[in-house]
Each structure stands twice: as C-alpha cells, then as structure tokens.
Design a protein around this motif. Structure first.
Motif, PDB file in Angstrom:
ATOM      1  N   TYR A   1       8.607   2.858  -1.838  1.00  0.00           N
ATOM      2  CA  TYR A   1       8.207   2.159  -3.064  1.00  0.00           C
ATOM      3  C   TYR A   1       9.387   2.057  -4.029  1.00  0.00           C
ATOM      4  O   TYR A   1       9.674   0.979  -4.572  1.00  0.00           O
ATOM      5  N   TYR A   2      10.075   3.190  -4.273  1.00  0.00           N
ATOM      6  CA  TYR A   2      11.198   3.170  -5.207  1.00  0.00           C
ATOM      7  C   TYR A   2      12.390   2.384  -4.649  1.00  0.00           C
ATOM      8  O   TYR A   2      13.157   1.780  -5.420  1.00  0.00           O
ATOM      9  N   SER A   3      12.527   2.403  -3.327  1.00  0.00           N
ATOM     10  CA  SER A   3      13.611   1.603  -2.735  1.00  0.00           C
ATOM     11  C   SER A   3      13.395   0.123  -3.008  1.00  0.00           C
ATOM     12  O   SER A   3      14.329  -0.612  -3.385  1.00  0.00           O
ATOM     13  N   GLU A   4      12.162  -0.361  -2.827  1.00  0.00           N
ATOM     14  CA  GLU A   4      11.844  -1.759  -3.076  1.00  0.00           C
ATOM     15  C   GLU A   4      11.952  -2.089  -4.567  1.00  0.00           C
ATOM     16  O   GLU A   4      12.442  -3.149  -4.963  1.00  0.00           O
TER      17      GLU A   4
ATOM     18  N   HIS B   1       0.839  -1.217   0.000  1.00  0.00           N
ATOM     19  CA  HIS B   1       0.000   0.000   0.000  1.00  0.00           C
ATOM     20  C   HIS B   1       0.864   1.253   0.000  1.00  0.00           C
ATOM     21  O   HIS B   1       0.442   2.311   0.477  1.00  0.00           O
ATOM     22  N   TYR B   2       2.084   1.133  -0.547  1.00  0.00           N
ATOM     23  CA  TYR B   2       2.987   2.297  -0.555  1.00  0.00           C
ATOM     24  C   TYR B   2       2.427   3.438  -1.392  1.00  0.00           C
ATOM     25  O   TYR B   2       2.458   4.611  -0.973  1.00  0.00           O
ATOM     26  N   LEU B   3       1.896   3.102  -2.593  1.00  0.00           N
ATOM     27  CA  LEU B   3       1.373   4.167  -3.461  1.00  0.00           C
ATOM     28  C   LEU B   3       0.085   4.768  -2.909  1.00  0.00           C
ATOM     29  O   LEU B   3      -0.156   5.975  -3.066  1.00  0.00           O
ATOM     30  N   GLU B   4      -0.741   3.939  -2.272  1.00  0.00           N
ATOM     31  CA  GLU B   4      -1.969   4.456  -1.672  1.00  0.00           C
ATOM     32  C   GLU B   4      -1.653   5.473  -0.588  1.00  0.00           C
ATOM     33  O   GLU B   4      -2.379   6.465  -0.417  1.00  0.00           O
TER      34      GLU B   4
END
Length: 546
Positions: free
Chosen positions: A217-220, A207-210
């Motif tokens: 998110y970019y790290s993953e 749910h990073y973008l939410e």
C-alpha cells in the motif's frame, strides 16, 4: 549314276536353303489407295498391307510423312491371321486443298530389323466446277487484322495482385491500423495531475488495507507522489532517496523556483519516511493512519498543482515538438517493420522458386534476359522458301536480301529469311537456293561444299577460330541431311572484342535445290541451348511437287 548324284546334291542344297530360311522372318509389304482422282478437300484412303510371321515387330509411319498430301486421320491396325502368318493392314485418311497432280512419297515400314519402302503413288486433285449462272463471283476480300491471343498473363497478374492484397491487408491490420487504445495507453495520455488522481482512486479500490498489506500500500502511495513530482517539479524524483528528494524540494523553494509551503514539504517528508520504515524496517502503522496518509498525499498533490507556474509558449512548443518527434519515431518504426516483413517475404518467395527452378532462372526472369524472353515467347510455326522448310521459331523470320555477286544471282535463285545477326546474342537464317538451268546429266550438288561456303561467309562477317564437326541429320518427317556444328569466336558490336559462341548449320539437297538452316548463339547460354534444341526438333522439309 551321275544324274542320281546331281539329284542328290540338289536335294541337299534345297534342304539346306529351306533350313536356313526357317531362321528368318518372311515379310511382304504393299500399298494402295482407294482412288487416284479426287476433288479438293475430298478424302482418300491410303492402305499399307504387311504380311509377316508372329516374330516380327512392325512399325508403321506416323505423322505428316505423306506430304504434299495432308494426313487427317490415322486408323487402328487391322490384324488378319492367314495360316501361320499375319496380315497387318494400316489405313490413313489423306486429303489436299489445292488442285494439281501430287505424288505420295514412298513410306518407310520397319519389320523386325529390316526396312521396307512402299511404292510412290500419284493422285490427281481436281477443282470443283462452279456454275457462275447460279453462283455469283465476288471480289477477293481485303486482309483483316486478327487479334493476337493475349495468353494467360492476366491469370498470373490476378494471382500476384491477390497475394499482394493479402499481404497488404495483413500489414495494415497488424501494423498500420489505428488500433483502439489500451487502458494503460489511455492513462498515459492523461495529464500528470489526472494520472495521479486516477492512481489514488485505483489505490482506494484495492484490497491492500483489508489484507493489511501495508508494504504494498505504501509503495503504491509514495509512487503516486514521486511520479507527479518527477514530471512536474524534479525529474529525478523516482530514483532519489527520501533525503535527496526533500533536499531538492527545499532548494527549489529557497531558489524561488517553486512556491511550496513548509507544511507541504513536511507532510511529504513524513509520509515518505513512514513508507521507508514500512518497506525496510517492517513497521506496521494503524490502518487509520494509512488512510490519513492517503488523504494527505491527495491534498498535497493539489497544493503542488496550485503553486506550479503556467507553462510558457516556449515550453508548449517544445512539448509539441516532443510529441511530433514521438509520432515520427512511431511511424519510422512501422515503416522499418513493413519493409523488413516485405523483404523477408520476397526472399522466401525467391528462395522457394530458386529451389524448384534454380537461382539463375529466377534471377534472369526477374532482371530480364534476352534468351529467356525468346524461350517464353509465343512461338510461330511457318514455312519458308520453296520447296518449303517448316520450322518453329520464337519470332517470325523476316525476308532478307541475299548479298551475292550479280554473276552468282544469274545462276542461283536465293530466298533468305532470318532473325538477329552474327553480332547479336541469337541468330537464325533459313535459306533456299535453286540452281538455274541444271540438267539431269549435271553433277550432283555437294552439300559439304555448300556449307563450307556458308562458313566462309560467317568468317567474312567477322567470326574467327571456327571449329567444325559434322554428322548426319534426319528431320522428324524423315528428310536426311548434313549437320555441321561447333564453336567460334563471335564479334561484339562496336568494341572490337570477341565472345565464345556456338553454331549449327543444317544442309539438305533435292535435285537442283539447296536448303540450309543456320543458328548462332552465345556459349554458356542455357536458354539459347533450349531454343536451338526446340528449333532443330521442329524442322521438316516438304518435297517439291512434280
């Protein structure tokens, strides 16, 4: 007047005697039996009667002091009051299982601080008549083997096996058991391509973008492509900067080591640089761009997989060896853990027993010790010689041939029983010597002289530096003798050396009989000390029948 004086003086003397007697206890001891003739196995009642005042403590005989008759029951003391005195009656049930004439020896009774002895009494034990016309006679039955009692060793073995089983089960369950793989372990076993695809799927489920957590998110997202490149293209992809990684990919392309397209390298570079801005410059791209970058990474992983060469047989073999090496390391780790735990449990067990019983006892029990094996053996109580010497020993004593001159053997009948020898760690000898043709008028046997002869025999066998002490010795059944004891240097076998040792010789005489018990053992052997003490406390002498 003279007669009056005499009478007055006598009166004073009698008064004084009466006054003195009032300070002393009065005691009278008598004994009797209810029958002087019995049949084999029949019981007779032996009665001791003591008349005393209330201030005296009376100690009656206990144990097998009526030998050659056997005491089968000791009755409680009956107490009868007679004016100012008490009449104490003690009864014993006696029997004998061999026919003949027997004499019940004098019995010692202690009344206060005085000792009294009863009279000896004679008993006839008669055979039971058998009517052979009604009861047939049969041959003597042959000797049969008697199974030796096994003892309780199986209980200790069962407990030991149970403990070992429990420990083994615990080790198997926590260490050796093939456990179900965790999710992380199952993922680790997947090929790099499948792991990368699964990581992208998990990123989609996050749910990073939410929550607009673009940094995480970019790290993953970049970690997925970096891990894949690290395993399949360049093994330093994870720790390299963006510039270093892109430069390496271009070098690999230019060197024809991997056929990556310029578009693939450019797309990876753009996403890595955007991720750097998000992580370090707090840049915030659109959510739609982030989703597009995710799809781009997914496509580029496929492109990288397509251009990767198939692994050679050598690479496959190296990979197989690598997996085997990992398995060996894993197994070696299990072995080390198992050994360490087992060693710890053994040390804890030894430590616990050492605290309770002492370290030397535990060490000797585990490693083994001649004396401790004798101490723990099934002891045997037996009679040796005639008159018999009753003694308890860890081993049955074997008959020995006396090494005496022929002239001496014509004068003395010697029977010897023993275990071990002077050069061994423990030695015991029981000897009975009966002097032939010794009349009543001849000199009494000197037991000290007999023991001196025994010491000379020990010295002739190789012992030296013999130190002697002596004291009176009384057996549990009241036989009195002489105890000679001390230290000596004992020879060792086949090396000419000596070790410090101890010895005890007990000597008893009765009419024309000399009975001796000799023990030798090594110094500082605590188990041998316990053995000797136990043996000495078991010695009883039975009188020769008339």
């Amino acid at each position: 007047m003279r007669l009056l004086g005499v009478g007055k003086s006598s009166s004073i003397i009698f008064s004084t005697l009466f006054f003195l007697c009032s300070f002393f206890s009065f005691s009278q001891v008598t004994s009797s039996i209810d029958s002087t003739s019995i049949k084999i196995g029949e019981q007779i009642t032996y009665k001791i009667q003591v008349e005393t005042d209330t201030t005296s403590l009376v100690v009656f005989p206990e144990g097998q002091t009526f030998s050659p008759l056997e005491m089968i029951e000791s009755y409680a003391v009956d107490t009868l009051k007679k004016s100012d005195k008490y009449n104490l009656i003690k009864k014993y049930g006696l029997t004998q299982f061999d026919s003949g004439a027997y004499t019940i020896p004098r019995q010692k009774i202690i009344v206060g601080n005085k000792t009294f002895f009863t009279d000896s009494l004679r008993v006839e034990v008669n055979d039971i008549a058998v009517d052979t016309t009604k009861q047939g006679l049969y041959d003597i039955k042959p000797i049969i083997e008697v199974d030796k009692k096994g003892g309780d060793w199986w209980k200790y073995l069962l407990i030991a096996l149970l403990v070992i089983g429990v420990i083994g089960a615990v080790l198997w369950w926590f260490i050796w058991r093939k456990k179900p793989l965790t999710e992380e372990e199952q993922i680790a076993l997947l090929p790099p391509y499948d792991r990368a695809k699964l990581a992208l799927k998990k990123l989609d489920e996050s749910h990073y973008l939410e929550h607009e957590d673009l940094k995480t998110y970019y790290s993953e997202l970049t970690l997925v492509i970096r891990k894949y490149l690290d395993e399949k293209v360049y093994d330093h992809s994870l720790e390299s900067t963006t510039d270093e990684l892109i430069s390496r990919l271009k070098l690999l392309k230019d060197g024809n080591q991997i056929d990556l397209s310029q578009e693939t390298i450019k797309n990876i570079e753009n996403i890595l640089r955007r991720a750097d801005l998000v992580k370090f410059a707090k840049s915030a791209p659109d959510i739609a761009l982030a989703e597009l970058d995710r799809n781009t990474i997914d496509a580029e992983i496929d492109h990288v997989k397509e251009v990767l060469p198939e692994p050679t047989e050598e690479e496959k073999l190296l990979d197989e060896k690598y997996r085997e090496e990992l398995e060996r390391k894993k197994k070696r780790k299990k072995v080390i853990i198992t050994v360490a735990i087992s060693l710890f449990l053994v040390l804890v067990t030894i430590g616990g027993f050492s605290i309770k019983y002492g370290f030397n006892y535990v060490k000797d029990t585990i490693i083994g010790h001649d004396s401790i094996e004798l101490l723990k053996a099934d002891w045997v109580t037996s009679e040796y010689g005639f008159p018999p010497v009753s003694i308890s020993t860890p081993k049955v004593l074997k008959r020995l041939e006396p090494n005496l001159p022929e002239e001496l053997l014509q004068q003395v009948d010697v029977t010897m029983f023993g275990y071990g020898s002077l050069i061994e760690k423990f030695n015991i000898v029981v000897a009975t010597s009966k002097i032939k043709n010794m009349g009543d008028g001849e000199a009494k046997i000197d037991i000290k002289q007999a023991i001196d002869g025994n010491l000379k025999t020990i010295e002739a066998a190789g012992a030296k530096n013999i130190v002697t002490k002596n004291e009176e010795f009384v057996t549990p059944n009241g036989a009195e003798g002489l105890k000679v004891f001390g230290t000596l240097d004992m020879p060792e076998a086949n090396n000419g050396k000596y070790v410090k040792g101890n010895y005890v010789i007990l000597g008893f005489t009765a009419k024309n009989v000399i009975q001796q018990i000799m023990l030798t053992w090594r110094e500082n052997d605590v188990y041998a000390d316990q053995i000797v003490e136990r043996i000495l406390n078991s010695v009883e002498l039975k009188k020769e029948e008339n």
